[in-house]
Design an enzyme around this catalytic site. Structure first.
Site, PDB file in Angstrom:
ATOM      1  N   ASN A 184       7.590   3.071   7.893  1.00 39.99           N
ATOM      2  CA  ASN A 184       8.265   3.082   6.628  1.00 39.99           C
ATOM      3  C   ASN A 184       7.306   3.756   5.994  1.00 39.99           C
ATOM      4  O   ASN A 184       7.428   3.939   4.603  1.00 39.99           O
ATOM      5  CB  ASN A 184       8.001   1.513   6.065  1.00 39.99           C
ATOM      6  CG  ASN A 184       6.552   0.851   5.831  1.00 39.99           C
ATOM      7  OD1 ASN A 184       5.681   1.569   6.177  1.00 39.99           O
ATOM      8  ND2 ASN A 184       6.571  -0.196   5.466  1.00 39.99           N
ATOM      9  N   LYS A 185       6.359   4.603   6.498  1.00 37.30           N
ATOM     10  CA  LYS A 185       5.790   5.650   5.531  1.00 37.30           C
ATOM     11  C   LYS A 185       6.299   7.118   5.487  1.00 37.30           C
ATOM     12  O   LYS A 185       7.531   7.157   5.770  1.00 37.30           O
ATOM     13  CB  LYS A 185       4.299   5.837   6.227  1.00 37.30           C
ATOM     14  CG  LYS A 185       3.508   4.684   6.563  1.00 37.30           C
ATOM     15  CD  LYS A 185       3.359   3.772   5.132  1.00 37.30           C
ATOM     16  CE  LYS A 185       2.142   2.723   4.982  1.00 37.30           C
ATOM     17  NZ  LYS A 185       2.141   1.719   6.008  1.00 37.30           N
ATOM     18  N   ASN A 186       5.786   7.751   4.449  1.00 31.06           N
ATOM     19  CA  ASN A 186       6.535   9.162   4.126  1.00 31.06           C
ATOM     20  C   ASN A 186       6.876  10.189   5.257  1.00 31.06           C
ATOM     21  O   ASN A 186       7.626  10.980   5.487  1.00 31.06           O
ATOM     22  CB  ASN A 186       5.817   9.866   2.911  1.00 31.06           C
ATOM     23  CG  ASN A 186       6.170   8.978   1.708  1.00 31.06           C
ATOM     24  OD1 ASN A 186       5.936   7.989   1.495  1.00 31.06           O
ATOM     25  ND2 ASN A 186       6.162  10.027   0.434  1.00 31.06           N
TER      26      ASN A 186
END
Ligand SMILES: *Cc1c(COP(=O)(O)O)cnc(C)c1O
Length: 381
Positions: A184-186
Site C-alpha cells: 500500500n506504499k507509494n
C-alpha cells in the site's frame, strides 16, 4: 477479498513490471544479487547519494537501523506513538525502551520537537521520527536537539519516498533512513524495504547484518557459495529478492509521476472539503514537499467515526484509521506502564482521524464523488 469500488490504496502495476519479472525468473537467480545492487544504487541516487541496502521489509529496515547504532538493553529511544506499530516494535527488538512523544498539534500530526526535548534523559540514545502521511517532520529542530545531545536519529520514511524537507530528501537527513515497499506504499514491491545512510561504516554493518552477520573471506558472489566466512556480530536473514528488486526499479521510475498525481488529487480533496465544516484537514501548512502517501482528515468531536466508516463502506468506499496509538496497545501498557491521557494530542487524533482513499489510479471525478458521499454520510442522523 471484498472488491471495493474505492479501495484505500491501489498499485500502479503494468506490462513493464511483468516483462522485467519474467526476465529475472529466466535468469534463474532469485535471491539478493545484481538486480538488487542496481535497485540499491538507483534508489540511493534518487535520494541524492549515500548507500542503500535492500531488505525484506520496512520492519527489517527499522530493526537493522537501530541495531547498527549499537542500541542495547536499558537505552531509551524517543519516538511517536501516532505511527504503525512496527516503528515501536523495532525498538523492542534491540531491547531498548520506547519513550513516546506527543505530536505537534491537530494540524501537524508529526512528532513534536518540544516534546522530544522534554523526554530526553541520561539514558536516551536515539530519536526515531516518522514522516506521517509523507509530510516531512520538522527535521531542522530534531537534528539540532540530536546533535546538541549526541543522539542518533532514525527516520521511518515508510510514507515518504520522494518527499523533501528544505531541499533534502526524507530518509537522508538523520543518521539512517528506513523505507517500506509494502503493497500500500507509494513505491511497491509486495514486501520489501531499504535502509539508507551516508555513513559507509553503518552501511557495511547493515549489509552484514542483513545476511547472518557473514563476513566473506572467499565468496563466489551471487552464486551463494561462501566457501569461507566468519561471523563477528549477530545477523539475520533480511535479504530482498531479485524479483522484488526489479519491481522496485520499475516502480522507482514511476515514483515522481505518481507523487505528482497524488498531489493533484489531494488538492481536489482539500478544495472540495473546504465547505464541509464538520471536517478539518491536517497539514494545510507544512515545510517542504510531501509524498502525499495518505489523506487524513479529522472529524468533528461529536461525529461517530465507526458509523461514518460503516456507511461509507456501503457506498464501496474503504477508509481506515492512522493510527491506533501504539502506547495504548496491551503489550506496551503492560510492559512500560503507558496509560490513556499520557499523550493527549495523539489520543485525540486517534479518536477523530479518518483516512480517505488516495492512490495514483484515481481521478478528479472519484474525489468529487467520495466527498459528496462523505458529506451525506456525516450529516445523516
Ligand atoms: C508500512 C510501515 C512500516 C512497516 O513496513 P513493512 O514493509 O510493512 O514491514 C513501518 N512504519 C510505517 C510508518 C509504515 O507505514
Amino acid at each position: 477479498m471484498k472488491a471495493w469500488k474505492y479501495p484505500l490504496s491501489d498499485i500502479d502495476l503494468g506490462k513493464e513490471e511483468e516483462l522485467e519479472v519474467l526476465k529475472v525468473l529466466r535468469s534463474r537467480w532469485l535471491s539478493t544479487g545484481p538486480v538488487t545492487e542496481r535497485f540499491e544504487k538507483a534508489f540511493s541516487e534518487r535520494l541524492g547519494g549515500g548507500y542503500g541496502v535492500g531488505v525484506s521489509s520496512g520492519t527489517a529496515a527499522l530493526h537493522l537501523a537501530l541495531a547498527s547504532l549499537g542500541l542495547k538493553n536499558g537505552d531509551e529511544v524517543i519516538l511517536p506513538s501516532l505511527t504503525f506499530v512496527a516503528t515501536a516494535n523495532a525498538v523492542l527488538y534491540v531491547g531498548a525502551r520506547p519513550v513516546f512523544a506527543d505530536i505537534v498539534s491537530l494540524e501537524d500530526l508529526n512528532i513534536s520537537p518540544l516534546e522530544i526535548e522534554r523526554k530526553v534523559t541520561k539514558r536516551t540514545k536515539a530519536i526515531v521520527v516518522m514522516h506521517y502521511g509523507g509530510y516531512p517532520c520538522d527535521m531542522g529542530s530534531v537534528m539540532e536537539i540530536a546533535r546538541s545531545r549526541g543522539l542518533s536519529v532514525v527516520e521511518d520514511a515508510a510514507h515518504a519516498p520522494g518527499a523533501e524537507y528544505e531541499g533534502r530528501r526524507c530518509g537522508t537527513i538523520g543518521d539512517v533512513g528506513c523505507f517500506s515497499f509494502f503493497s500500500n506504499k507509494n513505491l511497491v514491491t509486495g514486501e520489501g524495504g531499504m535502509v539508507v545512510t551516508r555513513s559507509k561504516v553503518l552501511a557495511d554493518r547493515i549489509r552484514r547484518m542483513r545476511s547472518h552477520g557473514m563476513v566473506a573471506l572467499s565468496w563466489d558472489k551471487f552464486r551463494g557459495h561462501l566457501s569461507s566466512y566468519d561471523i563477528e556480530t549477530l545477523g539475520y536473514n533480511y535479504r530482498i529478492t531479485e524479483i522484488q528488486s526489479v519491481l522496485g526499479l520499475v516502480q522507482l521510475r514511476k515514483l515522481d509521476r505518481n507523487n505528482r498525481k497524488r498531489k493533484r488529487l489531494v488538492e481536489i480533496y482539500r478544495r472540495e472539503l473546504q465547505e464541509v465544516e464538520e471536517i478539518s484537514v491536517p497539514f494545510s501548512k507544512f515545510k517542504g514537499i510531501p509524498s502525499y502517501h495518505l489523506f487524513p482528515v479529522l472529524l468533528g468531536a461529536s461525529i461517530n467515526r465507526n458509523l461514518v466508516m460503516e456507511r461509507l463502506k456501503k457506498f464501496g468506499i474503504q477508509t481506515s484509521v492512522h493510527y491506533p496509538p501504539v502506547h495504548l496497545f496491551s503489550l506496551y501498557r503492560k510492559h512500560f506502564g503507558y496509560r490513556r491521557g499520557m499523550l493527549p494530542k495523539t489520543e485525540e487524533v486517534s479518536r477523530r482521524e479518518l483516512t480517505l482513499p488516495l492512490h495514483p489510479r484515481m481521478d478528479e471525478k472519484d474525489m468529487r464523488w467520495i466527498v459528496k458521499k462523505v458529506r451525506i454520510v456525516i450529516r445523516e442522523p
